[in-house]
Scaffold this motif. Structure first.
Motif, PDB file in Angstrom:
ATOM      1  N   ARG A 110      24.487   5.356  90.189  1.00  0.00           N
ATOM      2  CA  ARG A 110      24.239   5.961  91.492  1.00  0.00           C
ATOM      3  C   ARG A 110      22.821   5.725  91.989  1.00  0.00           C
ATOM      4  O   ARG A 110      22.534   5.898  93.171  1.00  0.00           O
ATOM      5  CB  ARG A 110      24.480   7.479  91.399  1.00  0.00           C
ATOM      6  CG  ARG A 110      25.859   7.868  90.879  1.00  0.00           C
ATOM      7  CD  ARG A 110      26.851   8.023  91.984  1.00  0.00           C
ATOM      8  NE  ARG A 110      26.699   9.293  92.644  1.00  0.00           N
ATOM      9  CZ  ARG A 110      27.224  10.431  92.205  1.00  0.00           C
ATOM     10  NH1 ARG A 110      27.938  10.436  91.086  1.00  0.00           N
ATOM     11  NH2 ARG A 110      27.055  11.540  92.856  1.00  0.00           N
ATOM     12  N   VAL A 111      21.928   5.330  91.083  1.00  0.00           N
ATOM     13  CA  VAL A 111      20.514   5.329  91.451  1.00  0.00           C
ATOM     14  C   VAL A 111      20.180   4.271  92.493  1.00  0.00           C
ATOM     15  O   VAL A 111      19.314   4.477  93.347  1.00  0.00           O
ATOM     16  CB  VAL A 111      19.630   5.171  90.187  1.00  0.00           C
ATOM     17  CG1 VAL A 111      19.772   3.772  89.594  1.00  0.00           C
ATOM     18  CG2 VAL A 111      18.175   5.438  90.509  1.00  0.00           C
ATOM     19  N   PRO A 165      24.622  14.413  89.413  1.00  0.00           N
ATOM     20  CA  PRO A 165      25.532  14.011  88.334  1.00  0.00           C
ATOM     21  C   PRO A 165      24.894  14.132  86.961  1.00  0.00           C
ATOM     22  O   PRO A 165      23.671  14.253  86.820  1.00  0.00           O
ATOM     23  CB  PRO A 165      25.837  12.550  88.671  1.00  0.00           C
ATOM     24  CG  PRO A 165      24.681  12.095  89.497  1.00  0.00           C
ATOM     25  CD  PRO A 165      24.238  13.284  90.271  1.00  0.00           C
ATOM     26  N   ALA A 166      25.744  14.094  85.970  1.00  0.00           N
ATOM     27  CA  ALA A 166      25.271  14.117  84.587  1.00  0.00           C
ATOM     28  C   ALA A 166      24.449  12.873  84.300  1.00  0.00           C
ATOM     29  O   ALA A 166      24.562  11.860  84.987  1.00  0.00           O
ATOM     30  CB  ALA A 166      26.462  14.202  83.635  1.00  0.00           C
ATOM     31  N   ASP A 167      23.615  12.954  83.250  1.00  0.00           N
ATOM     32  CA  ASP A 167      22.735  11.834  82.917  1.00  0.00           C
ATOM     33  C   ASP A 167      23.499  10.526  82.772  1.00  0.00           C
ATOM     34  O   ASP A 167      23.017   9.465  83.177  1.00  0.00           O
ATOM     35  CB  ASP A 167      21.983  12.127  81.614  1.00  0.00           C
ATOM     36  CG  ASP A 167      20.937  13.220  81.797  1.00  0.00           C
ATOM     37  OD1 ASP A 167      20.650  13.577  82.955  1.00  0.00           O
ATOM     38  OD2 ASP A 167      20.433  13.719  80.776  1.00  0.00           O
ATOM     39  N   SER A 168      24.704  10.596  82.214  1.00  0.00           N
ATOM     40  CA  SER A 168      25.473   9.375  81.980  1.00  0.00           C
ATOM     41  C   SER A 168      25.936   8.722  83.273  1.00  0.00           C
ATOM     42  O   SER A 168      26.252   7.533  83.300  1.00  0.00           O
ATOM     43  CB  SER A 168      26.690   9.691  81.105  1.00  0.00           C
ATOM     44  OG  SER A 168      27.518  10.665  81.737  1.00  0.00           O
ATOM     45  N   LEU A 187      13.283  13.402  87.938  1.00  0.00           N
ATOM     46  CA  LEU A 187      14.645  13.435  87.405  1.00  0.00           C
ATOM     47  C   LEU A 187      14.917  12.258  86.478  1.00  0.00           C
ATOM     48  O   LEU A 187      15.605  12.382  85.465  1.00  0.00           O
ATOM     49  CB  LEU A 187      15.645  13.423  88.562  1.00  0.00           C
ATOM     50  CG  LEU A 187      17.131  13.501  88.207  1.00  0.00           C
ATOM     51  CD1 LEU A 187      17.471  14.876  87.636  1.00  0.00           C
ATOM     52  CD2 LEU A 187      17.986  13.221  89.434  1.00  0.00           C
ATOM     53  N   MET A 188      14.357  11.077  86.830  1.00  0.00           N
ATOM     54  CA  MET A 188      14.628   9.857  86.076  1.00  0.00           C
ATOM     55  C   MET A 188      13.315   9.154  85.725  1.00  0.00           C
ATOM     56  O   MET A 188      13.019   8.070  86.228  1.00  0.00           O
ATOM     57  CB  MET A 188      15.523   8.926  86.901  1.00  0.00           C
ATOM     58  CG  MET A 188      16.883   9.511  87.215  1.00  0.00           C
ATOM     59  SD  MET A 188      17.863   8.446  88.326  1.00  0.00           S
ATOM     60  CE  MET A 188      17.000   8.738  89.877  1.00  0.00           C
ATOM     61  N   PRO A 189      12.496   9.748  84.852  1.00  0.00           N
ATOM     62  CA  PRO A 189      11.176   9.176  84.562  1.00  0.00           C
ATOM     63  C   PRO A 189      11.237   7.803  83.894  1.00  0.00           C
ATOM     64  O   PRO A 189      10.246   7.061  83.922  1.00  0.00           O
ATOM     65  CB  PRO A 189      10.539  10.210  83.633  1.00  0.00           C
ATOM     66  CG  PRO A 189      11.699  10.946  83.029  1.00  0.00           C
ATOM     67  CD  PRO A 189      12.752  10.979  84.089  1.00  0.00           C
TER      68      PRO A 189
END
Length: 425
Positions: free
Chosen positions: A191-192, A183-186, A234-236
């Motif tokens: 979802r994480v 998915p997009a960053d927003s 992906l999500m540092p």
């Protein structure tokens, strides 16, 4: 061009044992399904095709030998089976099959996708339209290759209930046209949580296999760590992703010492800490320090900190159990639950004695959880309540399908003092 579904003449071209093919299934099932979902956009088609390909391998490889690139063989064979199925159905006017053929590329699927198909599939399965339980179960099924029986055991539900959960989840993805993409960053924050839960459960199933003769499934541990690294990349800025990676690395560092020469389970306090992986420990501790500097504690970060304390102790007697207990107090406040309370009770036993810990266990409703009975058995043993301890060890052994754990628990039971244990027989 030779038929890609024909068996190869690789170096193992004789008497391929069935366990080797089963191991390949465990190692590669998730990647194969992810590639096929990316090709055809349908989970059921992908799963069925990959299962057919492995069935074909079981039929052919024992006589003809393993092809040079077995995973590529499975992917290509599965793709061909899926295309054949869709063509048959499309000729009968099935619009779904016609659409699937339109999305399938003309050239055979490559063994290694350009981008990570498993990560895309993970986020697809963890779409908010699905319940959290369905998200985790479906991802474990598709990416971890866990069977319905293994999933039912992990979730403490009957097998038919789990089967229906999987069917409904896949139908929801198809009917809601949930896209196969990261998915997009927003959209990432919502979802994480489910994605992290999936990775954590994959690792847990690998580190303490729910069934079979092997104590550890190295394939699942490696896959969970790989996915954990991808999530951090992906999500540092997501501290819980960093915390989960730290937790897995610190736990994985102990794996070389966790089983004896014949596969017997070795508990934490008896492990040879000289064979712990110091590289993984250093990396995990560095990630824990990063989390501490951020000051946004969450469940995975706190559990990682607990494991960092254990990794600091050169011998079991040096463990700072007061610090471990403080961390479990914090974890219980952040993520209250009976399993956290059970782990906290273990720390209480080391700080305040087995009697206080046993009183805490008596308040928990975990009768179907084998670890609860194993901890209770150990506390009863330390209190000299031999008959009750023997009964608890047997209850724990009866609730796990892992042979190494069963052997360990029954060995502990049989090592109890030979007093009157008639109540436990």
């Amino acid at each position: 061009m030779p038929d890609p579904s024909a068996p190869g003449d690789g170096p193992d071209a004789a008497d391929v044992p069935v366990p080797a093919i089963e191991r390949l299934f465990r190692d590669e099932y998730g990647r194969c399904v992810a590639v096929l979902v990316g090709t055809f956009g349908d989970i059921d088609i992908a799963e069925e095709a990959v299962q057919e390909a492995f069935t074909t391998a079981l039929d052919r490889w024992p006589d003809a030998g393993v092809p040079p690139a077995p995973a590529g063989w499975i992917i290509t064979t599965a793709r061909n089976r899926a295309v054949d199925r869709l063509r048959r159905e499309a000729s009968r006017g099935n619009r779904h099959a016609q659409a699937g053929l339109l999305t399938a590329p003309g050239e055979p699927a490559e063994e290694g996708p350009v981008q990570d198909d498993r990560l895309r599939l993970m986020f697809t399965c963890c779409h908010p339209a699905l319940s959290t339980a369905a998200q985790v179960a479906l991802t474990l099924r598709l990416l971890g290759g866990l069977t319905t029986v293994e999933l039912a055991r992990a979730f403490l539900v009957p097998e038919p209930t789990m089967a229906q959960r999987l069917v409904r989840a896949k139908a929801k993805i198809r009917e809601a046209r949930i896209p196969y993409r990261v998915p997009a960053d927003s959209d990432l924050p919502e979802r994480v949580r489910s994605v992290l839960a999936v990775v954590y459960l994959v690792f847990n199933e690998g580190y303490a296999a729910g069934s079979g003769d092997r104590l550890v499934r190295e394939d699942l541990c490696a896959e969970a760590v790989r996915l954990g690294r991808l999530l951090v990349e992906l999500m540092p800025d997501e501290p819980e992703a960093v915390g989960l990676l730290a937790l897995m690395l610190l736990t994985e560092s102990r794996r070389p010492a966790r089983s004896g020469p014949k596969g017997a389970l070795v508990p934490l306090d008896e492990q040879d800490r000289g064979v712990w992986d110091r590289g993984l420990i250093a990396e995990g501790q560095d990630l824990v320090r990063q989390c501490l500097r951020r000051g946004r504690p969450g469940p995975y970060q706190i559990q990682a900190a607990v494991n960092a304390v254990h990794s600091d102790a050169a011998v079991a007697a040096d463990t700072d159990w007061q610090q471990v207990l403080r961390l479990y107090d914090q974890l219980l406040a952040v993520a209250p639950g009976p399993v956290v309370a059970l782990n906290r009770a273990v720390a209480v036993a080391e700080v305040a004695g087995p009697g206080q810990a046993l009183a805490l266990l008596d308040e928990l409703e975990l009768d179907g959880y084998y670890v609860f009975h194993a901890v209770r058995a150990d506390l009863l043993r330390r209190l000299g309540r031999v008959a009750e301890a023997a009964t608890a060890y047997e209850a724990a052994a009866a609730l796990t399908d892992n042979r190494a754990e069963q052997d360990f628990l029954r060995h502990r039971r049989d090592a109890l003092p030979q007093g009157d244990r008639s109540l436990s027989r």
